[in-house]
Write a protein that holds these residues in place. Structure first.
Motif, PDB file in Angstrom:
ATOM      1  N   LEU A   1     -32.785 -39.566 -32.115  1.00 26.18           N
ATOM      2  CA  LEU A   1     -32.664 -38.238 -31.853  1.00 26.18           C
ATOM      3  C   LEU A   1     -32.567 -38.163 -30.068  1.00 26.18           C
ATOM      4  O   LEU A   1     -31.593 -37.134 -29.991  1.00 26.18           O
ATOM      5  CB  LEU A   1     -34.133 -37.710 -32.082  1.00 26.18           C
ATOM      6  N   PHE A   2     -33.581 -38.636 -29.392  1.00 24.54           N
ATOM      7  CA  PHE A   2     -33.185 -38.118 -27.768  1.00 24.54           C
ATOM      8  C   PHE A   2     -31.930 -38.578 -27.362  1.00 24.54           C
ATOM      9  O   PHE A   2     -31.253 -37.910 -26.617  1.00 24.54           O
ATOM     10  CB  PHE A   2     -34.479 -38.472 -27.074  1.00 24.54           C
ATOM     11  N   VAL A   3     -31.660 -39.731 -27.590  1.00 29.05           N
ATOM     12  CA  VAL A   3     -30.685 -40.424 -26.863  1.00 29.05           C
ATOM     13  C   VAL A   3     -29.299 -39.988 -27.111  1.00 29.05           C
ATOM     14  O   VAL A   3     -28.450 -39.365 -26.408  1.00 29.05           O
ATOM     15  CB  VAL A   3     -30.559 -42.111 -27.074  1.00 29.05           C
ATOM     16  N   PRO A   4     -28.840 -39.713 -28.547  1.00 29.13           N
ATOM     17  CA  PRO A   4     -27.786 -38.851 -29.073  1.00 29.13           C
ATOM     18  C   PRO A   4     -27.813 -37.742 -28.430  1.00 29.13           C
ATOM     19  O   PRO A   4     -26.634 -37.017 -28.144  1.00 29.13           O
ATOM     20  CB  PRO A   4     -27.678 -38.938 -30.532  1.00 29.13           C
ATOM     21  N   LEU A   5     -28.851 -37.001 -28.348  1.00 32.38           N
ATOM     22  CA  LEU A   5     -28.834 -35.391 -28.000  1.00 32.38           C
ATOM     23  C   LEU A   5     -28.621 -35.400 -26.829  1.00 32.38           C
ATOM     24  O   LEU A   5     -27.666 -34.622 -25.999  1.00 32.38           O
ATOM     25  CB  LEU A   5     -30.455 -34.919 -28.112  1.00 32.38           C
ATOM     26  N   ALA A   6     -29.077 -36.547 -25.638  1.00 28.73           N
ATOM     27  CA  ALA A   6     -28.705 -36.548 -24.193  1.00 28.73           C
ATOM     28  C   ALA A   6     -27.234 -36.807 -24.160  1.00 28.73           C
ATOM     29  O   ALA A   6     -26.600 -36.390 -23.418  1.00 28.73           O
ATOM     30  CB  ALA A   6     -29.640 -37.549 -23.605  1.00 28.73           C
ATOM     31  N   ALA A   7     -26.729 -37.707 -25.048  1.00 24.30           N
ATOM     32  CA  ALA A   7     -25.507 -38.177 -24.948  1.00 24.30           C
ATOM     33  C   ALA A   7     -24.417 -36.998 -25.148  1.00 24.30           C
ATOM     34  O   ALA A   7     -23.461 -36.886 -24.512  1.00 24.30           O
ATOM     35  CB  ALA A   7     -25.084 -39.194 -26.172  1.00 24.30           C
ATOM     36  N   ILE A   8     -24.742 -36.080 -25.928  1.00 21.77           N
ATOM     37  CA  ILE A   8     -23.951 -34.885 -26.248  1.00 21.77           C
ATOM     38  C   ILE A   8     -23.733 -34.228 -24.790  1.00 21.77           C
ATOM     39  O   ILE A   8     -22.609 -33.928 -24.367  1.00 21.77           O
ATOM     40  CB  ILE A   8     -24.549 -33.898 -27.178  1.00 21.77           C
ATOM     41  N   PHE A   9     -24.672 -33.946 -24.178  1.00 22.38           N
ATOM     42  CA  PHE A   9     -24.610 -33.201 -22.770  1.00 22.38           C
ATOM     43  C   PHE A   9     -24.160 -34.042 -21.886  1.00 22.38           C
ATOM     44  O   PHE A   9     -23.315 -33.576 -20.926  1.00 22.38           O
ATOM     45  CB  PHE A   9     -26.066 -32.725 -22.334  1.00 22.38           C
ATOM     46  N   ALA A  10     -24.410 -35.185 -21.806  1.00 20.50           N
ATOM     47  CA  ALA A  10     -23.770 -36.316 -20.737  1.00 20.50           C
ATOM     48  C   ALA A  10     -22.030 -36.238 -20.908  1.00 20.50           C
ATOM     49  O   ALA A  10     -21.627 -36.075 -19.955  1.00 20.50           O
ATOM     50  CB  ALA A  10     -24.320 -37.744 -20.778  1.00 20.50           C
ATOM     51  N   GLU A  11     -21.790 -36.324 -22.276  1.00 20.55           N
ATOM     52  CA  GLU A  11     -20.413 -36.388 -22.337  1.00 20.55           C
ATOM     53  C   GLU A  11     -19.646 -35.186 -21.977  1.00 20.55           C
ATOM     54  O   GLU A  11     -18.656 -35.336 -21.317  1.00 20.55           O
ATOM     55  CB  GLU A  11     -20.049 -36.649 -23.752  1.00 20.55           C
ATOM     56  N   ALA A  12     -20.528 -34.010 -22.279  1.00 20.88           N
ATOM     57  CA  ALA A  12     -19.919 -32.881 -22.138  1.00 20.88           C
ATOM     58  C   ALA A  12     -19.450 -32.338 -20.532  1.00 20.88           C
ATOM     59  O   ALA A  12     -18.697 -31.848 -20.271  1.00 20.88           O
ATOM     60  CB  ALA A  12     -20.615 -31.658 -22.675  1.00 20.88           C
ATOM     61  N   LEU A  13     -20.640 -33.014 -19.844  1.00 18.32           N
ATOM     62  CA  LEU A  13     -20.253 -32.836 -18.547  1.00 18.32           C
ATOM     63  C   LEU A  13     -19.834 -34.031 -17.639  1.00 18.32           C
ATOM     64  O   LEU A  13     -19.826 -34.035 -16.383  1.00 18.32           O
ATOM     65  CB  LEU A  13     -21.884 -32.490 -18.032  1.00 18.32           C
ATOM     66  N   ARG A  14     -19.173 -34.912 -18.430  1.00 17.66           N
ATOM     67  CA  ARG A  14     -18.748 -36.065 -17.698  1.00 17.66           C
ATOM     68  C   ARG A  14     -17.606 -35.822 -16.535  1.00 17.66           C
ATOM     69  O   ARG A  14     -17.616 -36.553 -15.477  1.00 17.66           O
ATOM     70  CB  ARG A  14     -18.152 -37.183 -18.706  1.00 17.66           C
ATOM     71  N   LYS A  15     -17.043 -34.817 -16.749  1.00 16.14           N
ATOM     72  CA  LYS A  15     -15.920 -34.269 -15.931  1.00 16.14           C
ATOM     73  C   LYS A  15     -16.316 -33.217 -14.966  1.00 16.14           C
ATOM     74  O   LYS A  15     -15.603 -32.293 -14.522  1.00 16.14           O
ATOM     75  CB  LYS A  15     -14.636 -34.272 -16.537  1.00 16.14           C
ATOM     76  N   GLY A  16     -17.605 -32.861 -14.934  1.00 12.15           N
ATOM     77  CA  GLY A  16     -18.303 -31.950 -14.047  1.00 12.15           C
ATOM     78  C   GLY A  16     -18.257 -30.358 -15.005  1.00 12.15           C
ATOM     79  O   GLY A  16     -17.671 -30.314 -16.038  1.00 12.15           O
ATOM     80  N   TRP A  17     -18.972 -29.564 -14.204  1.00  9.95           N
ATOM     81  CA  TRP A  17     -19.263 -28.286 -14.642  1.00  9.95           C
ATOM     82  C   TRP A  17     -17.836 -27.330 -15.121  1.00  9.95           C
ATOM     83  O   TRP A  17     -17.762 -26.697 -15.916  1.00  9.95           O
ATOM     84  CB  TRP A  17     -20.304 -27.516 -13.909  1.00  9.95           C
ATOM     85  N   ALA A  18     -17.095 -27.604 -14.169  1.00 10.37           N
ATOM     86  CA  ALA A  18     -15.693 -27.219 -14.245  1.00 10.37           C
ATOM     87  C   ALA A  18     -14.828 -26.976 -15.515  1.00 10.37           C
ATOM     88  O   ALA A  18     -14.593 -26.205 -16.171  1.00 10.37           O
ATOM     89  CB  ALA A  18     -14.741 -26.954 -13.228  1.00 10.37           C
ATOM     90  N   ALA A  19     -15.056 -28.498 -15.859  1.00 10.98           N
ATOM     91  CA  ALA A  19     -14.234 -28.940 -16.981  1.00 10.98           C
ATOM     92  C   ALA A  19     -15.100 -28.403 -18.163  1.00 10.98           C
ATOM     93  O   ALA A  19     -14.543 -28.023 -19.126  1.00 10.98           O
ATOM     94  CB  ALA A  19     -14.277 -30.466 -17.245  1.00 10.98           C
ATOM     95  N   TYR A  20     -16.387 -28.442 -17.921  1.00 12.38           N
ATOM     96  CA  TYR A  20     -17.284 -27.840 -19.162  1.00 12.38           C
ATOM     97  C   TYR A  20     -17.104 -26.336 -19.401  1.00 12.38           C
ATOM     98  O   TYR A  20     -16.687 -26.134 -20.633  1.00 12.38           O
ATOM     99  CB  TYR A  20     -18.750 -28.252 -18.810  1.00 12.38           C
ATOM    100  N   PHE A  21     -17.031 -25.603 -18.372  1.00 11.96           N
ATOM    101  CA  PHE A  21     -16.584 -24.152 -18.626  1.00 11.96           C
ATOM    102  C   PHE A  21     -15.000 -23.878 -19.107  1.00 11.96           C
ATOM    103  O   PHE A  21     -14.937 -23.082 -19.975  1.00 11.96           O
ATOM    104  CB  PHE A  21     -17.033 -23.640 -17.576  1.00 11.96           C
ATOM    105  N   ALA A  22     -14.403 -24.739 -18.685  1.00 15.02           N
ATOM    106  CA  ALA A  22     -12.914 -24.549 -19.236  1.00 15.02           C
ATOM    107  C   ALA A  22     -12.625 -24.921 -20.684  1.00 15.02           C
ATOM    108  O   ALA A  22     -11.829 -24.274 -21.194  1.00 15.02           O
ATOM    109  CB  ALA A  22     -12.044 -25.597 -18.269  1.00 15.02           C
ATOM    110  N   SER A  23     -13.660 -25.554 -21.378  1.00 12.10           N
ATOM    111  CA  SER A  23     -13.438 -25.870 -22.491  1.00 12.10           C
ATOM    112  C   SER A  23     -13.791 -24.531 -23.289  1.00 12.10           C
ATOM    113  O   SER A  23     -13.240 -24.457 -24.473  1.00 12.10           O
ATOM    114  CB  SER A  23     -14.766 -26.792 -23.151  1.00 12.10           C
TER     115      SER A  23
END
Lengths: 360, 302
Positions: free
Chosen positions: B49-71
């Protein structure tokens, strides 16, 4: 009796509400559909739905924008192209079940034959309607391996060695997977002097090395590159080149086998669907544009071998290695025969899979 | 047996006193057993549960907040959001009405086939979502029962919005009813009978007596079905046709992005659904507490 009336009322409401809601949804849908086409224009805007297979996503994204511009300049008619992608077999099934495709651009002729046969939406001799057997571009099957080629994979022979994990999709749902399978079979026939039994053993050994069958080409690519499963991915040349571009040439290498299969992904207009909303003319123009210099240049840019090489950029053509190719008609007597013998229920692929399962 | 054992116990009354403290209660495990149980539960939860959940956010933010919001700056994303809201906005109210009607009928009245009705309400939980989708393809597809008729009348159900809404309704319809039935059964129909005997009509009884009694459970069911409607993948995938910008819901949009090597965007959109799930969880816990209180009150008043 008095207390029962609210129930009756509620049951009525419960049955009526979804209907009301259904009406609401359909009006909402048609409204949103006409929004982008609201631009002032002398002609009625048209929408085309292109139902395609997996690896063409990037090609059609650019091609659609280019065609829309070209078509509006030529005819004054604004055109919006909608895209749907998935395993070729699955996509053909969806069109048969009623997905209103105006054009289909699938991996193999057999899937389009199936649509023609089961629905009658376009004539069965559709493949004669456009040049080059209705294939504006072709491809072949190659291998993608990890950087440095740790398992030293050079040719089809190396895929049947012990300890090599091979990633390839399921031929039942994926057109590309059928090419992979027939590619291996064709190579073995050539190697063993057309000995069918030896070819069968060769293909069986290869599938013993496959840990999991993906549903489509793209599914298998992500299994190999993203989840890092397997030593070698058998895939379309265009898919391998794209993976290299998208995910970094330092991570993967393409291995071109000594012999491979010519992949001919054809296209056709779904006449009755297109005619039903007045898009026949645009649909025909759309597919013809694939053969135009601009279309051919884009095909080569997106790693498909163009049928008219002279229109492609030389640096794009350089990426396609010279390779000895055989086609499905020569070696397997055409798609209907190959399909019946190998891929239909109870066909050789099923038999081989059962043998592998029972020997495990 | 009794005759032979009884005298021995009577003979030595001291043994009763010795045996007394050794009687174990359910919670009196030794410390290491407790730690083992807690530890293994935590390890399991961390891994699945916790590791996959954290992985989602880690992957989403891998290229920074700008890339995150650009999605989120993509028309296909917004059309997926709209479609998900539309499907949820239709299926949840529809299920609300159905759930209240069904649980009212089941909890307050006796009729033939009641247990069959309860079983049928549970059907979508028992059936695989893919099968739920295929049911509609078989019904409304061109090769299905109603397809040719619908097609000749120019009505498109599957591979269009109505099919997606139908599939969503199907997979979410047990939620409200399943929450209401036990509570309403517990509460009984005395209050309604009292209301009717005092001259209230059916609607008055419903809005002034029944509905206030079940409001928290109702909300709970609505939240669960909203979460499921927003997140449903299997059934919707089968009937969608995957036309981008048109028939892709949020979960299907995530699949498309992932398949296009657009991993940051795929996980960014996935993180939105995850946040929604976390909000759902908080609301759910709060409501569970309130429903528990309602149940206790119902038990007390009996």
């Amino acid at each position: 009796m008095k207390s029962i009336s609210p129930i009756v009322a509620f049951t009525l409401l419960a049955t009526v509400a979804p209907l009301l809601a259904g009406c609401g949804s359909s009006t909402a849908a048609s409204k949103s559909g006409s929004e982008p086409a609201g631009a002032a224009s002398s002609k009625e805007p048209v929408t085309l739905l292109n139902v395609s297979y997996d690896p063409t996503r990037e090609l059609y994204e650019e091609f659609n924008a280019d065609f829309a511009k070209h078509y509006e300049e030529e005819t004054g008619t604004p055109v919006t192209i909608e895209q749907s992608h998935g395993g070729a077999g699955k996509q053909a099934r969806a069109v048969i079940d009623g997905l209103k495709a105006d054009v289909v651009t699938l991996a193999i002729a057999y899937d389009i034959d199936q649509i023609a046969e089961l629905t009658g939406l376009f004539p069965k001799d559709w493949q004669k309607r456009l040049d080059n057997n209705s294939c504006p571009y072709t491809s072949t099957i190659v291998f993608l391996v990890r950087s440095g080629n740790p398992k030293q994979i050079k040719d089809w022979d190396d895929l049947v060695k012990d300890g090599v994990e091979v990633i390839t999709p399921n031929p039942k749902t994926s057109g590309g997977a059928r090419y992979n399978y027939l590619g291996a079979w064709g190579y073995a026939l050539k190697k063993f002097g057309n000995d069918e039994q030896k070819a069968r053993d060769f293909v069986k050994k290869l599938y013993e090395n496959v840990p999991v069958l993906g549903s489509g080409a793209r599914d298998s690519t992500t299994t190999f590159v993203q989840r890092e499963q397997g030593d070698v991915l058998i895939t379309w040349e265009n898919e391998a080149l794209l993976a290299l571009k998208e995910l970094g040439p330092e991570k993967f290498e393409i291995v071109t086998p000594s012999v491979s299969i010519l992949a001919e992904p054809p296209v056709t207009v779904v006449d009755k669907n297109a005619a039903a909303h007045g898009a026949q003319e645009a649909a025909v123009a759309y597919l013809k544009y694939l053969y135009s210099p601009a279309g051919q240049r884009l095909a080569a840019k997106h790693f498909y071998r163009p049928s008219l090489k002279e229109h492609a950029a030389p640096e794009d053509l350089e990426r396609f290695k010279e390779i000895e190719l055989f086609n499905v008609d020569e070696v397997f007597g055409g798609w209907p025969e190959a399909q019946a013998k190998h891929f239909n229920d109870g066909g050789l692929f099923d038999v081989i899979q059962e043998e592998i399962a029972s020997s495990k | 047996m009794n005759a032979s054992t009884l005298p021995t116990t009577l003979e030595s009354p001291e043994s009763w006193q010795v045996a007394g403290p050794q009687l174990r209660t359910a919670t009196e495990e030794s410390t290491w057993v407790r730690w083992l149980l807690v530890g293994s539960t935590l390890t399991f939860l961390t891994l699945v549960l916790f590791v996959p959940l954290a992985a989602i956010f880690a992957e989403a933010l891998r290229k920074g907040w700008a890339a995150y919001f650009a999605s989120f700056n993509n028309p296909n994303f917004w059309s997926a959001v709209k479609l998900s809201f539309l499907a949820t906005g239709i299926s949840v109210p529809a299920n609300l009405i159905f759930g209240v009607a069904a649980s009212w009928a089941i909890a307050k009245f006796d009729f033939r086939g009641k247990s069959l009705l309860i079983t049928l309400i549970d059907l979508p939980f028992a059936v695989s979502p893919v099968v739920s989708g295929l049911i509609y393809v078989l019904l409304f597809g061109m090769t299905g029962w109603l397809g040719p008729w619908l097609s000749s009348h120019n009505i498109q159900i599957i591979f269009a919005v109505p099919g997606i809404v139908l599939a969503t309704i199907f997979v979410t319809f047990p939620f409200v009813a399943r929450e209401l039935i036990p509570l309403m059964q517990e509460q009984g129909s005395e209050e309604e009978q009292a209301a009717v005997s005092l001259g209230a009509n059916g609607w008055q009884t419903f809005f002034r007596v029944t509905l206030p009694n079940v409001k928290w459970a109702l909300l709970y069911g609505v939240i669960l079905s909203t979460a499921r409607a927003m997140g449903e993948f299997g059934a919707v995938s089968v009937v969608s046709g995957h036309i981008r910008g048109k028939t892709n819901t949020l979960p299907l949009h995530i699949e498309v992005l992932y398949n296009e090597y657009n991993f940051v965007a795929a996980f960014a959109v996935a993180s939105l659904l995850t946040l929604l799930a976390l909000v759902t969880l908080v609301l759910k816990t709060t409501l569970e507490w309130r429903i528990q209180r309602d149940l206790e009150e119902a038990a007390k008043s009996e």
